[in-house]
Design a protein around this motif. Structure first.
Motif, PDB file in Angstrom:
ATOM      1  N   ASP A  80       1.129  -1.153  -0.358  1.00 25.60           N
ATOM      2  CA  ASP A  80       0.294   0.404  -0.458  1.00 25.60           C
ATOM      3  C   ASP A  80       1.143   1.017  -0.248  1.00 25.60           C
ATOM      4  O   ASP A  80       2.107   1.315   0.848  1.00 25.60           O
ATOM      5  N   LEU A  81       0.264   2.522  -0.841  1.00 27.05           N
ATOM      6  CA  LEU A  81       1.249   3.213  -1.298  1.00 27.05           C
ATOM      7  C   LEU A  81       0.645   4.362   0.407  1.00 27.05           C
ATOM      8  O   LEU A  81      -0.151   4.974   0.594  1.00 27.05           O
ATOM      9  N   VAL A  82       1.804   4.546   1.549  1.00 25.90           N
ATOM     10  CA  VAL A  82       0.700   4.769   2.577  1.00 25.90           C
ATOM     11  C   VAL A  82       1.111   6.593   3.065  1.00 25.90           C
ATOM     12  O   VAL A  82       0.775   7.400   3.017  1.00 25.90           O
ATOM     13  N   ASP A  83       2.399   7.148   2.743  1.00 29.01           N
ATOM     14  CA  ASP A  83       2.754   8.414   2.523  1.00 29.01           C
ATOM     15  C   ASP A  83       4.070   8.688   1.307  1.00 29.01           C
ATOM     16  O   ASP A  83       4.602   7.868   0.728  1.00 29.01           O
ATOM     17  N   VAL A  84       3.912   9.999   1.274  1.00 29.92           N
ATOM     18  CA  VAL A  84       5.026  10.625   0.505  1.00 29.92           C
ATOM     19  C   VAL A  84       5.488  11.824   0.729  1.00 29.92           C
ATOM     20  O   VAL A  84       4.488  12.824   1.131  1.00 29.92           O
ATOM     21  N   LYS A  85       7.060  11.990   0.908  1.00 31.54           N
ATOM     22  CA  LYS A  85       7.547  13.529   1.227  1.00 31.54           C
ATOM     23  C   LYS A  85       8.081  13.844   0.284  1.00 31.54           C
ATOM     24  O   LYS A  85       9.121  13.612  -0.682  1.00 31.54           O
ATOM     25  N   GLU A  86       7.675  15.353   0.158  1.00 28.20           N
ATOM     26  CA  GLU A  86       8.570  16.568  -0.999  1.00 28.20           C
ATOM     27  C   GLU A  86       9.884  16.690  -0.312  1.00 28.20           C
ATOM     28  O   GLU A  86       9.045  17.710  -0.215  1.00 28.20           O
TER      29      GLU A  86
ATOM     30  N   GLU B 261      13.835  15.380  -4.042  1.00 32.62           N
ATOM     31  CA  GLU B 261      14.280  13.937  -3.275  1.00 32.62           C
ATOM     32  C   GLU B 261      12.589  14.247  -3.343  1.00 32.62           C
ATOM     33  O   GLU B 261      12.135  14.981  -3.007  1.00 32.62           O
ATOM     34  N   VAL B 262      11.602  12.829  -3.384  1.00 30.51           N
ATOM     35  CA  VAL B 262      10.716  12.371  -3.049  1.00 30.51           C
ATOM     36  C   VAL B 262      10.634  10.836  -2.396  1.00 30.51           C
ATOM     37  O   VAL B 262      11.529   9.847  -2.756  1.00 30.51           O
ATOM     38  N   VAL B 263      10.343  11.307  -1.391  1.00 35.25           N
ATOM     39  CA  VAL B 263      10.474   9.193  -0.653  1.00 35.25           C
ATOM     40  C   VAL B 263       9.278   9.066  -0.482  1.00 35.25           C
ATOM     41  O   VAL B 263       7.753   9.446  -0.116  1.00 35.25           O
ATOM     42  N   ILE B 264       9.303   8.202  -1.253  1.00 40.57           N
ATOM     43  CA  ILE B 264       7.537   7.290  -1.127  1.00 40.57           C
ATOM     44  C   ILE B 264       7.856   6.395  -0.074  1.00 40.57           C
ATOM     45  O   ILE B 264       8.096   5.187  -0.189  1.00 40.57           O
ATOM     46  N   TYR B 265       6.853   6.016   0.991  1.00 41.08           N
ATOM     47  CA  TYR B 265       6.510   5.335   1.887  1.00 41.08           C
ATOM     48  C   TYR B 265       5.572   4.013   1.200  1.00 41.08           C
ATOM     49  O   TYR B 265       4.012   4.537   1.647  1.00 41.08           O
ATOM     50  N   LEU B 266       6.370   2.318   1.335  1.00 39.19           N
ATOM     51  CA  LEU B 266       5.030   1.800   1.103  1.00 39.19           C
ATOM     52  C   LEU B 266       4.831   0.371   2.563  1.00 39.19           C
ATOM     53  O   LEU B 266       5.953   0.422   3.189  1.00 39.19           O
ATOM     54  N   GLU B 267       4.088   0.070   2.817  1.00 46.44           N
ATOM     55  CA  GLU B 267       3.745  -0.633   3.667  1.00 46.44           C
ATOM     56  C   GLU B 267       3.389  -1.402   3.391  1.00 46.44           C
ATOM     57  O   GLU B 267       2.471  -2.247   2.381  1.00 46.44           O
ATOM     58  N   GLU B 268       4.125  -3.242   3.307  1.00 43.16           N
ATOM     59  CA  GLU B 268       3.562  -4.482   2.889  1.00 43.16           C
ATOM     60  C   GLU B 268       1.855  -5.148   3.437  1.00 43.16           C
ATOM     61  O   GLU B 268       1.568  -5.321   4.332  1.00 43.16           O
TER      62      GLU B 268
END
Length: 60
Positions: free
Chosen positions: A19-25, A29-36
């Motif tokens: 699941d795509l749970v958060d993004v920090k820009e 950079e762009v940091v994409i947070y995923l949760e299994e």
């Protein structure tokens, strides 16, 4: 925050298991947070499986 556009940056099939749970820009950079997701791929349902964790974060 609307996350749908960031789906296009991920490899095809990634969101079947995460699941795509958060993004920090930031400017650099762009940091994409995923949760299994707690699911086992269908072809492995007859085998014992164990999560091994994640690789170090990747900055693109």
């Amino acid at each position: 925050m609307e996350l749908n556009g960031y789906r296009l940056l991920l490899p095809e099939g990634t969101l079947e298991y995460f699941d795509l749970v958060d993004v920090k820009e930031s400017v650099n950079e762009v940091v994409i947070y995923l949760e299994e997701k707690n699911i086992v791929p269908e072809k492995y349902t007859d085998q014992d499986t164990e999560s091994k964790g994640f690789y170090d974060p990747v900055i693109v």
